[in-house]
Design an enzyme around this catalytic site. Structure first.
Site, PDB file in Angstrom:
ATOM      1  NE  ARG A  97      -3.398  -2.179   3.038  1.00  0.00           N
ATOM      2  CZ  ARG A  97      -4.733  -2.150   3.101  1.00  0.00           C
ATOM      3  NH1 ARG A  97      -5.367  -1.025   2.872  1.00  0.00           N
ATOM      4  NH2 ARG A  97      -5.418  -3.234   3.389  1.00  0.00           N
ATOM      5  N   GLY A 106      -7.568   7.064  -1.595  1.00  0.00           N
ATOM      6  CA  GLY A 106      -7.961   6.550  -2.900  1.00  0.00           C
ATOM      7  C   GLY A 106      -7.177   7.067  -4.074  1.00  0.00           C
ATOM      8  CG  MET A 108      -0.900   7.776  -4.593  1.00  0.00           C
ATOM      9  SD  MET A 108       0.542   8.247  -3.625  1.00  0.00           S
ATOM     10  CE  MET A 108      -0.165   8.473  -1.998  1.00  0.00           C
ATOM     11  NE  ARG A 341      -7.625   7.611   6.253  1.00  0.00           N
ATOM     12  CZ  ARG A 341      -7.655   7.176   5.012  1.00  0.00           C
ATOM     13  NH1 ARG A 341      -6.532   7.083   4.313  1.00  0.00           N
ATOM     14  NH2 ARG A 341      -8.790   6.827   4.435  1.00  0.00           N
ATOM     15  CG  HIS A 460     -19.190  44.604 -12.439  1.00  0.00           C
ATOM     16  ND1 HIS A 460     -20.375  43.924 -12.610  1.00  0.00           N
ATOM     17  CD2 HIS A 460     -19.500  45.750 -11.794  1.00  0.00           C
ATOM     18  CE1 HIS A 460     -21.360  44.637 -12.104  1.00  0.00           C
ATOM     19  NE2 HIS A 460     -20.859  45.752 -11.605  1.00  0.00           N
ATOM     20  CB  SER A 775      -5.983  50.496   3.415  1.00  0.00           C
ATOM     21  OG  SER A 775      -6.650  49.271   3.161  1.00  0.00           O
ATOM     22  CG  ASN A 779      -8.058  43.430  -5.640  1.00  0.00           C
ATOM     23  OD1 ASN A 779      -7.656  42.383  -5.158  1.00  0.00           O
ATOM     24  ND2 ASN A 779      -9.259  43.922  -5.398  1.00  0.00           N
ATOM     25  CG  ASP A 780      -5.640  48.707  -8.869  1.00  0.00           C
ATOM     26  OD1 ASP A 780      -5.624  48.322 -10.053  1.00  0.00           O
ATOM     27  OD2 ASP A 780      -6.578  49.366  -8.386  1.00  0.00           O
ATOM     28  CE1 TYR A 862      -8.081  47.432   7.426  1.00  0.00           C
ATOM     29  CE2 TYR A 862      -6.794  48.734   8.976  1.00  0.00           C
ATOM     30  CZ  TYR A 862      -7.452  48.619   7.760  1.00  0.00           C
ATOM     31  OH  TYR A 862      -7.488  49.668   6.889  1.00  0.00           O
TER      32      TYR A 862
END
Length: 886
Positions: A97, A106, A108, A341, A460, A775, A779-780, A862
């Site tokens: 095993r 499941g 391997m 386990r 968006h 802050s 994203n940018d 934060y």
């Protein structure tokens, strides 16, 4: 790599223990641990994960000495068992095993009954006096070995056994007698010969090394690779190989096999849970050929074995201090444990187990907090596809980006207007579009979910859906919208057809799959209160606590965020307030205005509407800080696109469509994300920010007059130079003073900036002199650092991830090496200039656990995320504090 590659367990002790998972894999380490605890475990040996790593590093060749070590361990096993592998009189049979350091159920390969051959089957029949059992073990071995090692299609074996059962007019494998099974062995060997172009191997040594090779080879099979990718399992050496003496549950009615959990893995209830089959081997329980019995019925069938099993599960749970998933076999009335386990569990079960185990004294609160993954907690906040729905079969169509979590099912509509119309008729709709725009907000609000063929994690559709808590799959390349039809995953769907999306995985399914809605429990609230207490203990830059705020653009968003435990609003995007049609028409009038006078006239109509929104958010947050970002996006995003929208604006302005056209065209930019946006608008059109600052100050003053606690913060976006703040801040301060003086109230309103331009990060020391807080708009900042368009990156990022050019999507989880370095520089320079400078993050990364950990390590005060991810962030923040505090 250690000189030792093979570790023995059995005979009263083991050469390993539970602390050696990196070397022995989870299965091998726990087999060793159970052996050391005196639990009945069939003896065997484990070939280490180091061998797997060397195997792949050395072009699938084993390290020197491994053959001798395996043979020595096998000889020791044979001596202990008093049997020889493949012996013609009394054969030793073994299982082979896999077992990596992280459980991959499941994924391997496993082989049972190895050592069986034409002579051994006869010897086993004589030794046991059970010919049927011997031939059944042989046919099972040929099928498993043929499939796993020799590449023979398992269906060929299934067809052969089905033919025999059909001829005898029986349904169950257990109804086959020894002659049937012997015949099947002959048929199976013919199948192997035809498919593999070679005879089935009879020599036990050849069988053993074939199985070992197959298990190591399965580490890089397609399903294992995919599982590691989906579960973000990284930096493992490989799998170990466990060779273990066989015990047999298919000896007869006094034998059996099963799988059990020390607690219910679905609910977390402290109840013994599991299934078993008598006269069966392990694969029968999961194959579905026979219906297993509930573990509780074993108490009546065999109370002695049941009692032993209960004692063992109690001891193992107490020892490992966690819910255990165990495999067992009963051979002729004797119980053996084959594996234990930490059991996989649902989000609800994870929380309940954690809370209950603290109450039982098994673990402390910090351990409980570390036990629950943010992904599991997230399950409790969104509808999910019912796990019993068979969603991974023929219903799967395509996949996109998991832009907003949760599952949704609805009838396809292609426009926002249709969504609203169908919704009024009581229909559940799912909006399918190439992309969305501000005009679609009405349809988005009433839709169960949103599916787009383009756009990224910050498109968006994605941003608005997350804010509303609406499931969304974005950037699904397998979707093509063509008028009133859509081709999804190669299949054509028309308006009104049902589809289901899973915004947590990005998967899209055909048809109407059943959903389940999790419930927030008392245990969940208890658990999150522990998380909050742990976060409150930290101190960053002289400021106590590691807080979780929410991105909220409307009063309803803020109220929802507060319910989920947000400690403030970290990002109120004022432009999202203009998506409402009442405001949008006035805002469009403002942006196409030719003169300052015309702009101010339009802004005067918007001001009371903005004030009302701000007052609602301040009220909902009950004195918690609310950070309001002044207008950020390019103005072209708000210009009308359709003929109807242009005509509507022309009528509002009392001009012709022809006259309006050039004004709209003038606003278009070649590269709008780097164009006329953010604080640049305040430099060219100061009246826009002046109106917004006045609305904030008026709303805040109104709160003070009504004795409503309020803590507003104004945030100026897209700053790249100190002089921009030096120009804009004084103007804002004058407006604030004028409004507060006129209202006769006193209130401190902080003014800070977003750090989202790389240049601003590098100049953070100077910028801090004009800012009360930073802050990080990641994203940018990610977009500008990578030079990746966040809306178009979905077209190439999958290839980057697949080919390991990048480890993770940088728009999902922060790029610590690049973007993270810029944040680190800004933190160091900013706090160097102003030691008590408050620092946070408000990009979409604020809800990502890995990013939250980075933010804590970097010294931020934060994080801010969408309302529905606030509980997840509360947990991830607490885990960051625990993991990074000595």
């Amino acid at each position: 790599m250690s000189d030792k590659h093979v570790y023995f367990f059995g005979g009263g002790g083991a050469e390993g223990d539970a602390g050696m998972k990196e070397t022995l894999g989870g299965k091998g380490a726990n087999l060793a641990e159970m052996t050391n605890l005196g639990i009945p475990v069939p003896p065997g040996f484990t070939i280490s994960t180091d061998v797997c790593a060397a195997y792949y590093e050395n072009e699938q060749r084993y390290p020197a000495g491994i053959t001798d070590e395996v043979l020595a361990a096998l000889s020791r096993l044979e001596s202990l068992m008093g049997k020889k592998l493949g012996d013609s009189d009394d054969p030793l049979l073994v299982s082979v095993r896999s077992g990596a350091a992280v459980s991959m159920p499941g994924m391997m390969d496993t082989i049972l009954n190895l050592g069986m051959n034409d002579k051994a089957v006869e010897g086993l029949a004589r030794k046991t006096g059970n010919s049927r059992f011997a031939w059944d073990a042989y046919r099972r071995f040929i099928q498993m070995y043929g499939d796993v090692v020799m590449g023979v299609n398992s269906e060929l074996f299934e067809e052969a056994i089905a033919a025999v059962k059909k001829a005898k007019k029986i349904e169950l494998d257990t109804d086959l007698d020894e002659k049937d099974l012997a015949k099947l062995v002959g048929e199976y060997k013919k199948i192997v010969k035809k498919a593999a172009k070679t005879d089935f191997p009879q020599e036990p040594g050849e069988q053993l090394w074939g199985a070992i090779n197959a298990v190591f080879g399965s580490w890089m099979n397609e399903r294992a690779i995919k599982y590691r990718q989906l579960n973000e399992i990284k930096n493992l050496k490989g799998t170990a190989v466990n060779v273990q003496s066989m015990v047999f549950g298919n000896f007869g009615d006094d034998s059996g096999t099963g799988v059990c959990f020390s607690r219910d893995p679905s609910t977390g209830e402290n109840e013994f849970y599991g299934e078993y089959l008598m006269n069966a081997q392990g694969e029968d329980v999961v194959a579905g050929i026979r219906t297993p019995e509930k573990i509780a019925t074993l108490a009546k069938r065999n109370p002695v074995i049941y009692g032993q099993l209960v004692d063992i599960k109690n001891n193992l749970e107490k020892h490992f201090r966690d819910m255990q998933d165990m495999e067992f076999t009963v051979q002729q009335g004797t119980l053996f444990l084959l594996q234990t386990r930490n059991g996989k569990r649902t989000g609800a079960a994870a929380v309940k187990c954690a809370v209950d185990m603290v109450a039982e004294g098994l673990i402390d609160r910090k351990t409980a907090v570390l036990r629950v993954s943010p992904a599991l907690l997230d399950q409790l906040l969104h509808p999910m596809i019912d796990p019993r729905a068979g969603k991974n079969t023929a219903s799967f169509l395509t996949a996109g980006l998991n832009a907003s979590p949760g599952a949704a099912c609805g009838r396809i509509v292609f426009t926002a207007a249709e969504a609203e119309e169908w919704h009024k008729r009581g229909e559940k709709v799912l909006l399918v579009r190439k992309d969305t725009s501000p005009e679609d907000i009405g349809g988005m609000v009433v839709s169960e979910g949103i599916l787009t063929s383009t756009g990224g994690m910050t498109s968006h559709a994605a941003v608005v859906a997350r804010g509303m808590g609406t499931p969304c799959v974005a950037g699904a390349k397998g979707v093509s919208v063509q008028g009133k039809k859509a081709v999804i995953g190669g299949k054509t769907f028309k308006e009104g057809d049902w589809i289901t999306i899973d915004g947590s995985t990005g998967n899209v399914y055909g048809g109407r799959l059943p959903l389940v809605t999790p419930k927030i429990s008392r245990d969940m609230n208890t658990f999150l209160s522990w998380c909050d207490a742990i976060r409150a203990e930290s101190v960053r830059g002289g400021i106590s606590g590691f807080a979780v705020r929410a991105n909220a653009d409307q009063p309803a968003d803020a109220a929802r965020a507060f319910e989920f435990g947000a400690e403030g609003v970290g990002l109120c995007r004022t432009e999202h307030m203009f998506f409402d049609k009442k405001k949008l028409i006035h805002f469009r009038a403002m942006i196409v205005a030719d003169t300052q006078k015309e702009r101010e006239a339009a802004l005067r109509k918007i001001l009371p509407l903005q004030k009302k929104d701000f007052f609602g958010i301040f009220t909902a947050m009950e004195g918690r800080p609310v950070t309001i970002r002044l207008l950020d996006p390019p103005l072209h995003e708000f210009v009308p696109h359709t003929k109807e929208e242009i005509r509507e604006l022309a009528e509002h302005l009392k001009v012709t469509v022809k006259d309006l056209g050039p004004k709209i065209e003038k606003l278009r930019e070649a590269n709008p994300m780097l164009g006329h946006r953010g604080c640049r608008l305040a430099v060219t059109y100061p009246e826009i920010y002046n109106m917004q600052v006045e609305a904030i100050a008026l709303a805040a003053a109104d709160c003070v007059k009504r004795q409503i606690p309020v803590d507003p913060e104004i945030m100026i976006p897209i700053v790249s130079d100190t002089r921009e703040l030096a120009l804009i801040r004084p103007a804002a301060e004058r407006i604030i003073s004028r409004v507060l003086d006129a209202a006769g109230v006193s209130l401190g309103i902080k003014i800070g900036t977003m750090i989202e331009v790389p240049r601003a990060a590098l100049l953070a020391g100077a910028i801090a002199g004009h800012a009360d807080f930073f802050s990080f708009g990641t994203n940018d900042l990610t977009q500008m650092t990578f030079a990746f368009s966040r809306d178009d990156a979905a077209s190439f990022l999958p290839a980057y991830l697949e080919k390991n050019v990048l480890d993770t999507d940088p728009f999902k989880s922060i790029d610590e090496d690049g973007v993270g370095s810029l944040i680190g520089i800004a933190v160091e320079k900013g706090r160097g200039a102003k030691p008590d400078l408050k620092l946070g993050i408000c990009g979409e990364h604020g809800g990502d656990p890995a990013t939250i950990d980075f933010c804590f390590r970097t010294g931020l005060n934060y994080v801010s995320c969408s309302p529905f991810r606030v509980p997840l962030a509360r947990l991830a923040g607490a885990q960051a504090v625990i993991n990074n505090t000595k």
